[in-house]
Design an enzyme around this catalytic site. Structure first.
Site, PDB file in Angstrom:
ATOM      1  N   THR A 243     -11.472   8.050   0.063  1.00  0.00           N
ATOM      2  CA  THR A 243     -12.727   7.922   0.816  1.00  0.00           C
ATOM      3  C   THR A 243     -12.699   6.701   1.728  1.00  0.00           C
ATOM      4  OG1 THR A 243     -13.610   6.694  -1.058  1.00  0.00           O
ATOM      5  CG2 THR A 243     -14.175   9.038  -0.946  1.00  0.00           C
TER       6      THR A 243
ATOM      7  N   ALA B  20       3.783   2.836  -9.019  1.00  0.00           N
ATOM      8  CA  ALA B  20       2.973   3.600  -9.965  1.00  0.00           C
ATOM      9  C   ALA B  20       1.566   3.835  -9.445  1.00  0.00           C
ATOM     10  CB  ALA B  20       2.923   2.877 -11.311  1.00  0.00           C
ATOM     11  N   GLY B  21       1.309   3.451  -8.200  1.00  0.00           N
ATOM     12  CA  GLY B  21      -0.031   3.639  -7.644  1.00  0.00           C
ATOM     13  C   GLY B  21      -1.028   2.627  -8.176  1.00  0.00           C
TER      14      GLY B  21
ATOM     15  N   SER C 167       0.657  -2.667  -6.549  1.00  0.00           N
ATOM     16  CA  SER C 167       1.494  -3.859  -6.645  1.00  0.00           C
ATOM     17  C   SER C 167       1.751  -4.435  -5.249  1.00  0.00           C
ATOM     18  CB  SER C 167       2.822  -3.541  -7.339  1.00  0.00           C
ATOM     19  OG  SER C 167       3.489  -2.509  -6.654  1.00  0.00           O
ATOM     20  N   SER C 168       1.838  -3.571  -4.232  1.00  0.00           N
ATOM     21  CA  SER C 168       2.134  -4.100  -2.895  1.00  0.00           C
ATOM     22  C   SER C 168       0.908  -4.778  -2.279  1.00  0.00           C
ATOM     23  CB  SER C 168       2.693  -3.016  -1.976  1.00  0.00           C
ATOM     24  OG  SER C 168       1.860  -1.897  -1.960  1.00  0.00           O
TER      25      SER C 168
ATOM     26  N   ASP D  52      -7.437  -1.185  -1.942  1.00  0.00           N
ATOM     27  CA  ASP D  52      -6.539  -1.920  -2.840  1.00  0.00           C
ATOM     28  C   ASP D  52      -6.684  -3.438  -2.678  1.00  0.00           C
ATOM     29  OD1 ASP D  52      -5.716   0.667  -3.226  1.00  0.00           O
ATOM     30  OD2 ASP D  52      -3.877   0.449  -2.042  1.00  0.00           O
TER      31      ASP D  52
HETATM   32  C1  GLA Z   1      -3.914   4.173  -1.513  1.00  0.00           C
HETATM   33  C2  GLA Z   1      -4.412   3.404  -0.285  1.00  0.00           C
HETATM   34  C3  GLA Z   1      -5.916   3.128  -0.393  1.00  0.00           C
HETATM   35  C4  GLA Z   1      -6.695   4.405  -0.703  1.00  0.00           C
HETATM   36  C5  GLA Z   1      -6.061   5.160  -1.873  1.00  0.00           C
HETATM   37  C6  GLA Z   1      -6.697   6.500  -2.103  1.00  0.00           C
HETATM   38  O1  GLA Z   1      -4.019   3.378  -2.660  1.00  0.00           O
HETATM   39  O2  GLA Z   1      -3.723   2.196  -0.175  1.00  0.00           O
HETATM   40  O3  GLA Z   1      -6.376   2.520   0.783  1.00  0.00           O
HETATM   41  O4  GLA Z   1      -6.805   5.213   0.418  1.00  0.00           O
HETATM   42  O5  GLA Z   1      -4.676   5.364  -1.680  1.00  0.00           O
HETATM   43  O6  GLA Z   1      -8.022   6.347  -2.547  1.00  0.00           O
END
Ligand code: GLA
Length: 395
Positions: free
Chosen positions: A50, A137-138, A141-142, A186
């Site tokens: 979003t 791993a989503g 970390s970056s 993030d």
């Molecule tokens: C990644 C992107 C975020 C966001 C998510 C999905 O983590 O870095 O900006 O778009 O995907 O919600």
């Protein structure tokens, strides 16, 4: 009293970590660092895909943190060391350009490039990084690395950008240096999170609210399943979704999908079934964030479960960012009694989260492991995540 004792235990741990980082820096570079910074990874509780449509997000910081120790250099050289990865080296700060540095070193290098682009004086840097955030791993970390490097790079040159300036610059590291068209989720989560809270954020106005979120106080926990499925966001899929949202907003004549108020009318106006699915996800997901925040404000944590599961179904069927490992984990968690479960982060791999009653945690973990064995997937890794503090300077 207990609070105060907890607070001083935290402070003691932070001081220990700072001295350990400083010692390793001194051993590595042969002189003392000027400062030590911490930036955590994040879980997004809800509000997925979003943020690049000006929508709502609700992340919290992980206890898993990245630490960085740094000192300025007068000769323009950049020396980057990580305790987890090969060194990133051999460039001068003046030669940095988008695409010129690869791998983990691209994030701190990008931070220096962005700082210079924004008019900060940056002569060169020695930087040591130690990260406890699982990479790939989503779990951002970056973003944690970019935030820490922006803070460190600015501070050792005598500047003190605000948290919102750090967020904006760390996002530019990804957008303009690395080439990942992410939103602000993030970086904001890493910079602004508070212990025992989720961060409700309107990504259009950047307004935030700390919403109390302490599942342990109500006999629950957030169980995280790192599916270990390979996760590659920079490679196209994410950018495709971003483009689809922009295209749909343009067709609908709105600045961003955030502005779609009548979903049925918007769906009727779009010719492409792919765009219709993408729009339905973004619009319904924004609604789920608002509903989740209402439940949390009222202390109705259990009612958040079904919203998490609905978010997952939307990401699976309408946004199409899940993979078999992720869907299998969600199914297993729900069948073992989780109150709700969903993929978290950008998708195409990465982690699943579940809201779980304490007494179901073991059964949920076992269910995922068994399902993975049956499917022949590599073993997942499981941990519980307590909402933790955001980024800060430790010394
Ligand atoms: C990644 C992107 C975020 C966001 C998510 C999905 O983590 O870095 O900006 O778009 O995907 O919600």
């Amino acid at each position: 009293m207990a609070e105060a004792a907890g607070g001083s235990a935290h402070a003691a741990r932070a001081a220990d970590t700072a001295s350990r980082m400083a010692e390793v820096f001194t051993r590595t570079f042969g002189y003392d660092p000027e400062g030590v910074w911490a930036a955590p990874g994040r879980i997004n509780l809800i509000g997925e895909h979003t943020d690049y449509s000006d929508g709502f997000v609700l992340p919290f910081a992980l206890p898993h943190t990245l630490h960085a120790a740094a000192a300025p250099r007068a000769d323009g050289a950049v020396r980057l060391r990580s305790l987890q990865a090969p060194e990133g080296d051999g460039f001068g700060v003046a030669d940095l350009a988008p695409g010129s540095v690869e791998g983990w070193a691209a994030y701190p290098a990008g931070a220096l490039w962005v700082l210079r682009q924004e008019g900060y004086r940056v002569d060169g840097l020695d930087l040591l990084v130690d990260s406890a955030i699982p990479s790939g791993a989503g779990l951002s970390s970056s973003a944690a690395l970019s935030c820490a490097a922006v803070m460190a790079g600015a501070a050792v040159h005598g500047a003190d950008p605000s948290a919102s300036q750090v967020i904006r610059m760390a996002r530019r590291v990804e957008n303009d240096f690395v080439g990942m068209p992410c939103g602000v989720l993030d970086q904001s989560a890493s910079m602004l999170s508070a212990e025992g809270h989720a961060l409700f954020m309107d990504t259009r106005t950047m307004e935030t609210e700390q919403v109390p979120f302490a599942p342990d106080r109500q006999g629950m926990t957030v169980l995280v399943v790192d599916t270990r499925a390979p996760h590659r966001l920079v490679e196209g899929h994410y950018a495709d979704r971003h483009r689809a949202c922009q295209e749909a907003a343009k067709e609908l004549g709105v600045a961003a999908l955030r502005d779609v108020t009548d979903l049925e009318a918007a769906l009727a106006a779009l010719a492409s079934s792919e765009l219709r699915r993408r729009v339905r996800h973004v619009v319904t997901e924004n609604g789920r964030v608002l509903d989740t925040v209402d439940h949390l404000r009222a202390g109705r944590l259990r009612d958040v479960g079904p919203l998490l599961t609905a978010s997952h179904m939307s990401l699976r069927d309408d946004y199409e960012v899940t993979v078999p490992e992720v869907d299998t984990a969600v199914r297993a968690l729900l069948s073992a009694g989780a109150l709700g479960a969903r993929i978290t982060g950008g998708g195409f791999g990465g982690c699943v989260i579940a809201l779980v009653e304490r007494e179901r945690v073991e059964a949920c973990g076992r269910a995922v492991e068994e399902a993975y064995r049956e499917e022949g997937f590599a073993a997942p890794s499981l941990f519980e995540a307590a909402p933790s503090a955001g980024a800060r300077r430790l010394r």
